[in-house]
Design a protein around this motif. Structure first.
Motif, PDB file in Angstrom:
ATOM      1  N   LYS A   1      -3.535   2.305  -2.547  1.00 57.08           N
ATOM      2  CA  LYS A   1      -4.633   1.452  -2.127  1.00 57.08           C
ATOM      3  C   LYS A   1      -5.275   0.707  -3.290  1.00 57.08           C
ATOM      4  N   ARG A   2      -5.379   1.370  -4.462  1.00 55.68           N
ATOM      5  CA  ARG A   2      -6.071   0.747  -5.594  1.00 55.68           C
ATOM      6  C   ARG A   2      -5.352  -0.518  -6.057  1.00 55.68           C
ATOM      7  N   ILE A   3      -4.028  -0.450  -6.151  1.00 52.03           N
ATOM      8  CA  ILE A   3      -3.249  -1.616  -6.577  1.00 52.03           C
ATOM      9  C   ILE A   3      -3.364  -2.729  -5.533  1.00 52.03           C
TER      10      ILE A   3
ATOM     11  N   ARG B   1      -5.890  -3.268  -3.413  1.00 48.33           N
ATOM     12  CA  ARG B   1      -7.222  -3.879  -3.504  1.00 48.33           C
ATOM     13  C   ARG B   1      -7.329  -4.801  -4.709  1.00 48.33           C
ATOM     14  N   PHE B   2      -6.751  -4.359  -5.835  1.00 49.66           N
ATOM     15  CA  PHE B   2      -6.804  -5.183  -7.046  1.00 49.66           C
ATOM     16  C   PHE B   2      -6.042  -6.502  -6.829  1.00 49.66           C
TER      17      PHE B   2
ATOM     18  N   ARG C   1       0.832  -1.212   0.000  1.00 49.50           N
ATOM     19  CA  ARG C   1       0.000   0.000   0.000  1.00 49.50           C
ATOM     20  C   ARG C   1       0.862   1.254   0.000  1.00 49.50           C
TER      21      ARG C   1
END
Length: 622
Positions: free
Chosen positions: A361-363, A365-366, A356
């Protein structure tokens, strides 16, 4: 204070404590403990002990270790914990408990156990009278991991108990009675076998692995025979046993222990009728409490929610089910040997924080979504009964000697014969088999066992053109069927016996003047009834071919399998007793000249196919 390891000679002393302790219940009994320890699938190591104080046995503690996880449990199946004789003074009891739990920690360190889990029986007098709900295990440094259980007070009248049932339970019980369902007590081993059959169906339906059969046979032999357990069968209107309910009986209470039901009868209320019958029976027998089983009120979906909803419909109240867990660190290097899964959790936690920080955060979560998707997909397929885990195949073993044998190629004179680069390797190979297995006939090495069978059938067909049938068992590999077709013959399929080998009783009516040969495989380490089969064949002048592809090395008083009769085939393919990924031999005690001549006509196997097969095996298993 002295600790004694439980042995058979101390059985009487052990059960005396169980009968005279407010801490004990059915799962403390000697017969129960020793029964679950004998089940190979559960792999429990006994660590049970007794406590001797001032020359007298005053306490017991059932304890087992799961060998694959090394975790200590009381007990491996069911709730256990300490049990101290009632007439021991309270201050002495406290000292005994402290000594017992300290001794358990010593056992855990000795076995390098990562954790200890203790469960106390809810139907023991101590648990029922523990009105403040304080877990006694916290006094011995255990984390409180208690759950709840549904408990029905049987001191009320039957009418009040009936009115306490949920509307749905009353409706289902009435429906079952109206449809003609009834209840009876099971009393024979045959009925117990039916129980286990429906148990397996129920567990597979709910996606859970069934318990071993030894578990239920143990309950029947050790518990039902001594009236410590009673098993009710639900009888359909057609008189068939379609559901079962096993009730444990001890002390002041009874327990809904195990149950199962056929899928087709679930909606007809038979499970509700069985439970209500068990409650009424328990009251009639003078028991004060009926435990419906462990509760899971905080579960929102899945099998546990269904179980909780069912148990909650019989008017019970939630009581605490006392449990405690202690995670241990090695005494030698406590800072370097934390519990494995705790270390893994820490690694996952800090890896997530690092990703993170570096990628956002997006990476993160993915990545988590990508990781969980295959798991969810498999879980969905399992719920729909569309996914079955693969069964691992036997891996071949190749050592230095095997690799030193060289690369295989084919002899010019005998194209079907697999030989090695070493000089005179065909002769060496034949001599080895002849010496090792005491063979007398002609030995033809081939590229596989099925090629050996095809070679034998070709020769026999040309020798006996009026016969065009071959007897083979219904159970076997495709390699026993294809050669028959390739040789232009008709397979006659016959039934097998309980050992999966050809059944002599099924062969008699098949042997007529058109049968050329009979193929007799030896499967799963079991010798077929070759003598009786060969005798029947010889009366009709039928050739006997032994299939020893899965029985190489098998031996009895007459000698090695595959050496006594007309012909035999051996294989060295994957999964065979001697694996070389391919290859086989044909042994013939008849028509030796014809066999040698016909072997020259077998075609070569394409080199590219051999290379592809070898590459696939190496990639898959090495």
């Amino acid at each position: 204070m002295k600790f004694l390891k439980l042995e058979s000679s101390l059985k009487e002393e052990w059960d005396k404590i169980v009968q005279n302790s407010d801490d004990a219940w059915i799962f403390h009994l000697y017969d129960w403990i020793t029964m679950i320890e004998r089940i190979p699938e559960w792999n429990l190591k006994p660590e049970n002990f007794l406590v001797e104080h001032e020359g007298e046995i005053v306490a017991i503690f059932p304890l087992q270790m799961r060998r694959h996880t090394r975790g200590l449990l009381s007990t491996g199946m069911g709730a256990g914990g300490h049990a101290i004789r009632n007439n021991v003074e309270s201050n002495v009891k406290d000292n005994i408990k402290k000594a017992m739990y300290k001794h358990i920690e010593e056992i855990a360190y000795k076995n390098n156990s990562p954790y200890i889990t203790i469960s106390l029986p809810p139907l023991s007098k101590f648990s029922l009278n523990n009105q403040w709900g304080v877990n006694p295990l916290i006094n011995y440094l255990y984390s409180d991991t208690s759950t709840h259980t549904w408990m029905i007070d049987l001191s009320f009248t039957e009418d009040i108990l009936w009115n306490n049932l949920s509307y749905n339970a009353i409706r289902k019980i009435k429906l079952a009675k109206e449809m003609g369902y009834s209840v009876k007590k099971i009393q024979t081993l045959e009925e117990m076998e039916k129980y286990y059959e429906i148990h397996c169906e129920t567990y597979r339906r709910t996606g859970v692995r069934p318990h071993p059969e030894e578990y239920f046979l143990g309950i029947y032999e050790k518990m039902v025979s001594k009236n410590i357990s009673v098993i009710w069968a639900g009888i359909s209107p057609q008189g068939e046993m379609v559901a079962f309910k096993n009730i444990g009986c001890f002390g002041e209470g009874t327990l809904f222990w195990t149950g199962c039901c056929k899928t087709d009868h679930l909606k007809n209320g038979i499970n509700y009728l069985l439970t209500w019958h068990s409650i009424c029976w328990s009251k009639e027998q003078g028991y004060r409490w009926f435990e419906s089983g462990e509760a899971f009120p905080n579960i929102r979906e899945g099998k546990l929610k269904g179980l909780n909803d069912f148990k909650s419909k019989f008017g019970g109240e939630l009581y605490r089910f006392y449990k405690g867990t202690m995670f241990l660190i090695s005494k030698d290097k406590p800072e370097n040997k934390p519990e494995k899964w705790e270390a893994l959790k820490g690694w996952v936690k800090y890896t997530k924080l690092l990703i993170r920080k570096m990628s956002g955060k997006r990476i993160l979560r993915f990545g988590i979504w990508l990781f969980k998707k295959p798991y969810r997909h498999i879980k969905f397929l399992r719920s729909k009964k569309l996914y079955y885990p693969k069964v691992s195949f036997i891996k071949p073993y190749w050592g230095v000697k095997e690799f030193q044998c060289g690369t295989s190629y084919r002899d010019v004179e005998h194209p079907a014969t697999v030989v090695m680069e070493n000089d005179n390797s065909v002769e060496i190979l034949i001599k080895k088999f002849r010496d090792k297995l005491n063979m007398k006939g002609t030995i033809i090495p081939t590229s596989s066992g099925r090629i050996g069978l095809e070679l034998a059938l070709r020769v026999l067909k040309s020798k006996y053109p009026k016969r065009n049938k071959v007897v083979i068992p219904t159970y076997g590999c495709k390699g026993t069927f294809d050669p028959v077709i390739k040789a232009g013959l008709s397979p006659i399929l016959v039934d097998i016996g309980k050992d999966l080998n050809i059944a002599p009783s099924a062969v008699k009516d098949c042997l007529d003047a058109e049968v050329l040969a009979m193929l007799i495989p030896h499967l799963c380490g079991c010798k077929a009834e070759t003598e009786s089969l060969a005798k029947m064949a010889k009366e009709k002048d039928i050739i006997v071919i032994e299939d020893v592809c899965q029985g190489m090395g098998g031996k009895d008083s007459t000698g090695f399998w595959g050496t006594q009769y007309d012909m035999a085939i051996f294989s060295f393919g994957m999964g065979k007793n001697l694996m070389a990924t391919a290859g086989g031999i044909l042994v013939s005690n008849i028509l030796e000249k014809e066999i040698l001549e016909e072997s020259k006509n077998l075609s070569n196997e394409d080199t590219k196919i051999v290379e592809k097969r070898f590459k696939n095996i190496v990639e898959r298993y090495f």
